[in-house]
Design a protein around this motif. Structure first.
Motif: not given
Length: 172
Positions: A43-45, A48-54, A29-34, A78-84
């Motif tokens: 990436x850490x945010x 954390x966000x995806x862990x809470x959603x899961x 997860x971290x590598x993907x977000x980074x 999540x990353x795509x949403x943040x990108x948008x």
């Protein structure tokens, strides 16, 4: 670690089982977000966000053996949403991990060229070359035939090659 058992227990509310599952996937997860954001803080945010959603949506996971893929899909979404929300500003650092080019100027040029591609093609290139997904994994995730992914990938790479060559002619 028995994923099926841990998922079953996590669905029953066992927090320790959920933590075991998260520890199993946190590095991916971290590598993907980074790779999406290019910095540790974002990436850490995202982790954390995806862990809470899961944690809140663990009941939605249909097949326990697909936990890792489910988590990675959530992270990518999540990353795509943040990108948008950030209007798709790809961080420069992302290009450094690709190893495609030799110097910073070339990396900036490549980043600009990637931004000109269709979002779906940007995503496929990212998954294939930054996250080391196979064509089959991407096709399964996108729910399209492998041939479609190959076509989109080839279209994107061909466009990048043509644009790169145009740039070399104008600078060379």
């Amino acid at each position: 670690m028995n994923i099926k058992r841990a998922v079953k227990e996590a669905k029953k509310g066992d927090e320790e089982a959920f933590l075991l599952l998260i520890n199993f996937v946190k590095e991916s997860l971290y590598r993907t977000a980074f790779r999406y954001f290019g910095n540790e803080h974002d990436a850490l945010d995202a982790v954390q966000e995806v862990t809470c959603k899961a944690y809140l949506k663990i009941d939605h996971l249909r097949k326990a053996e697909q936990f890792k893929g489910w988590m990675l899909r959530m992270m990518i979404n999540h990353c795509n949403d943040v990108w948008k929300k950030r209007k798709r500003n790809i961080p420069v650092e992302e290009i450094f991990y690709a190893g495609f080019v030799e110097n910073n100027d070339d990396q900036l040029i490549l980043m600009e060229m990637l931004l000109k591609l269709e979002p779906k093609i940007q995503e496929i290139i990212h998954l294939k070359y930054f996250d080391d997904w196979t064509i089959k994994q991407i096709a399964d995730w996108k729910k399209v035939p492998e041939g479609t992914i190959k076509t989109w990938l080839n279209r994107g790479l061909q466009h990048l090659r043509v644009e790169w060559e145009k740039g070399e002619e104008s600078h060379g």
